[in-house]
Design an enzyme around this catalytic site. Sequence first.
Site, PDB file in Angstrom:
ATOM      1  CE1 TYR A   1     -49.661  23.520 -87.841  1.00  0.00           C
ATOM      2  CE2 TYR A   1     -51.001  23.431 -85.854  1.00  0.00           C
ATOM      3  CZ  TYR A   1     -50.810  23.111 -87.183  1.00  0.00           C
ATOM      4  OH  TYR A   1     -51.748  22.374 -87.858  1.00  0.00           O
TER       5      TYR A   1
ATOM      6  CD  GLU B   1     -54.990  22.181 -87.789  1.00  0.00           C
ATOM      7  OE1 GLU B   1     -54.388  22.401 -86.722  1.00  0.00           O
ATOM      8  OE2 GLU B   1     -54.429  21.716 -88.810  1.00  0.00           O
TER       9      GLU B   1
HETATM   10  C1  HEM Z   1     -50.804  14.514 -90.868  1.00  0.00           C
HETATM   11  C2  HEM Z   1     -48.773  18.401 -92.978  1.00  0.00           C
HETATM   12  C3  HEM Z   1     -48.140  20.417 -88.619  1.00  0.00           C
HETATM   13  C4  HEM Z   1     -49.269  16.168 -86.574  1.00  0.00           C
HETATM   14  C5  HEM Z   1     -50.317  15.407 -91.802  1.00  0.00           C
HETATM   15  C6  HEM Z   1     -50.368  15.188 -93.230  1.00  0.00           C
HETATM   16  C7  HEM Z   1     -49.792  16.267 -93.816  1.00  0.00           C
HETATM   17  C8  HEM Z   1     -49.373  17.171 -92.775  1.00  0.00           C
HETATM   18  C9  HEM Z   1     -49.626  16.510 -95.319  1.00  0.00           C
HETATM   19  C10 HEM Z   1     -50.954  13.956 -93.924  1.00  0.00           C
HETATM   20  C11 HEM Z   1     -52.438  14.149 -94.060  1.00  0.00           C
HETATM   21  C12 HEM Z   1     -53.202  12.877 -94.359  1.00  0.00           C
HETATM   22  O1  HEM Z   1     -52.922  11.843 -93.746  1.00  0.00           O
HETATM   23  O2  HEM Z   1     -54.116  12.937 -95.181  1.00  0.00           O
HETATM   24  C13 HEM Z   1     -48.453  19.305 -91.977  1.00  0.00           C
HETATM   25  C14 HEM Z   1     -47.925  20.639 -92.192  1.00  0.00           C
HETATM   26  C15 HEM Z   1     -47.737  21.221 -90.958  1.00  0.00           C
HETATM   27  C16 HEM Z   1     -48.153  20.212 -89.985  1.00  0.00           C
HETATM   28  C17 HEM Z   1     -47.628  21.260 -93.548  1.00  0.00           C
HETATM   29  C18 HEM Z   1     -47.211  22.577 -90.594  1.00  0.00           C
HETATM   30  C19 HEM Z   1     -47.482  23.688 -91.225  1.00  0.00           C
HETATM   31  C20 HEM Z   1     -48.378  19.437 -87.687  1.00  0.00           C
HETATM   32  C21 HEM Z   1     -48.226  19.614 -86.266  1.00  0.00           C
HETATM   33  C22 HEM Z   1     -48.530  18.403 -85.688  1.00  0.00           C
HETATM   34  C23 HEM Z   1     -48.874  17.485 -86.755  1.00  0.00           C
HETATM   35  C24 HEM Z   1     -47.836  20.909 -85.565  1.00  0.00           C
HETATM   36  C25 HEM Z   1     -48.507  18.045 -84.223  1.00  0.00           C
HETATM   37  C26 HEM Z   1     -47.454  17.809 -83.566  1.00  0.00           C
HETATM   38  C27 HEM Z   1     -49.784  15.359 -87.568  1.00  0.00           C
HETATM   39  C28 HEM Z   1     -50.341  14.035 -87.322  1.00  0.00           C
HETATM   40  C29 HEM Z   1     -50.796  13.554 -88.542  1.00  0.00           C
HETATM   41  C30 HEM Z   1     -50.507  14.601 -89.519  1.00  0.00           C
HETATM   42  C31 HEM Z   1     -50.380  13.306 -85.973  1.00  0.00           C
HETATM   43  C32 HEM Z   1     -51.521  12.220 -88.804  1.00  0.00           C
HETATM   44  C33 HEM Z   1     -50.786  11.285 -89.649  1.00  0.00           C
HETATM   45  C34 HEM Z   1     -50.065  10.137 -89.009  1.00  0.00           C
HETATM   46  O3  HEM Z   1     -49.975  10.005 -87.796  1.00  0.00           O
HETATM   47  O4  HEM Z   1     -49.555   9.349 -89.797  1.00  0.00           O
HETATM   48  N1  HEM Z   1     -49.722  16.614 -91.548  1.00  0.00           N
HETATM   49  N2  HEM Z   1     -48.583  19.088 -90.637  1.00  0.00           N
HETATM   50  N3  HEM Z   1     -48.773  18.142 -87.952  1.00  0.00           N
HETATM   51  N4  HEM Z   1     -49.903  15.667 -88.894  1.00  0.00           N
HETATM   52 FE1  HEM Z   1     -49.306  17.395 -89.742  1.00  0.00          FE
END
Ligand code: HEM
Length: 393
Positions: free
Chosen positions: A95, A137
């Site tokens: 994060y 989480e």
């Molecule tokens: C997916 C928001 C932090 C890694 C997502 C999705 C959203 C989101 C809206 C799409 C969900 C879906 O597919 O239904 C956020 C927000 C964050 C945050 C608001 C911070 C407050 C992080 C962090 C990581 C991360 C710290 C790790 C480095 C991912 C990954 C996906 C994902 C790997 C899967 C989607 C893909 O690979 O296409 N996140 N995220 N996110 N997020 Fe985050």
Amino acid sequence: MLSEQTRSIVKSTVPVLEEHGVAITTRFYENLFVAHPELLNIFNQANQAQGRQQAALANSVHAAAVHIDNLEEILPTVVQVAHKHVSVGVLPEHYPIVGDYLLKAMKEILGDAATDEILEAWAEAYGVIADAFINVEKDMYKETEDQENGWVFFKDFVVARKVKESDVITSFYLKPADGSDVPPYTPGQYISVRLTMPGEEFLVIRQYSLSQAPKPDEFRISVKSENDNDPNGVVSNYLHRSLNEGDPIEVSAPAGVFVLDLSKTTPVAFISGGVGITPMMSMFETVARSTPERPTAFLHGARNPNQHAFDSDIQSYAKKMENARYKTVYSDEPNGFITREMLEEYVDPASDIYVCGPPRFMEIMIRELRGLGIPEEQIHYEFFGPAMNLTMD
Ligand code: HEM
């Protein structure tokens, strides 16, 4: 708790985020992956290439700003995203890295408009939002680990069986390599699979819905092949062509909030398009086995009979159920679409209705159901790929 001043500064940036959100998140990902290439092992590069992940993040940052006075309002979506995060293995230490690069991208794209005051307010707000995700989480990881036969992150599985279901859909039956059983899951949930692919420097991860009622010793996913030039199909096509019985594959524990409410005995309807049938199979089989008296409708749209998976399975379950109706339409044929009249004929208005399929199909189905006056809380749906809108309205 954020101060009044921080909240009002964050809110004042809403119009700017509306205009530049995608530019900011696009720059953010570019810089993030240069500095932290190891994160390419967890992000879906096809979603990146099409800008879907950028849009999803931009939408969620925007929604967080809009709801900054009342972040509980976006909790359901935080939970939904947290399921995805846990499924791919996002950790608390990720994060601050993401926050850092997000703020740097804001500064780069907005230039002088991103004053120190604005950046500080956003750093504080990001901290609060990140904490909300981290806490949700943490609980989910703990729950997954404590569950019978549960585990966190990825576990070694093998392909026990590979079965062709139609010209385009093939099922993979997956069993833990150590011979243990699998944890129970709620019908509608998905797993992530992780693998190395020839020519790919990084690991690839993809989510697939579990496509059968829970069984103690195996998972089943059913994967659709795509055209070779479709970037979304790279992994699915690889599974079709190259993943065979006996091959290893890593699997994460079941996750996801698009699930059947097992406590209900009231009418239920499943409406699917194409490979959107997969979570429906898990839900429908469960209803057929556990509550066969439940009034049930299953409406499915496929392109043609050759691409139609699970037809005989559904028919044989439906025959044994007391009150099940099943209807399929083929879009290659004239008038081969699920119409409002069909919905009216098959779906009891008191039903909980589950909708899954390509985005356009879902939009039309949801619109028609709303047009029939079905209350919003009875309509359940899940879009494939990154949630496009945090508030899902
Ligand atoms: C997916 C928001 C932090 C890694 C997502 C999705 C959203 C989101 C809206 C799409 C969900 C879906 O597919 O239904 C956020 C927000 C964050 C945050 C608001 C911070 C407050 C992080 C962090 C990581 C991360 C710290 C790790 C480095 C991912 C990954 C996906 C994902 C790997 C899967 C989607 C893909 O690979 O296409 N996140 N995220 N996110 N997020 Fe985050």
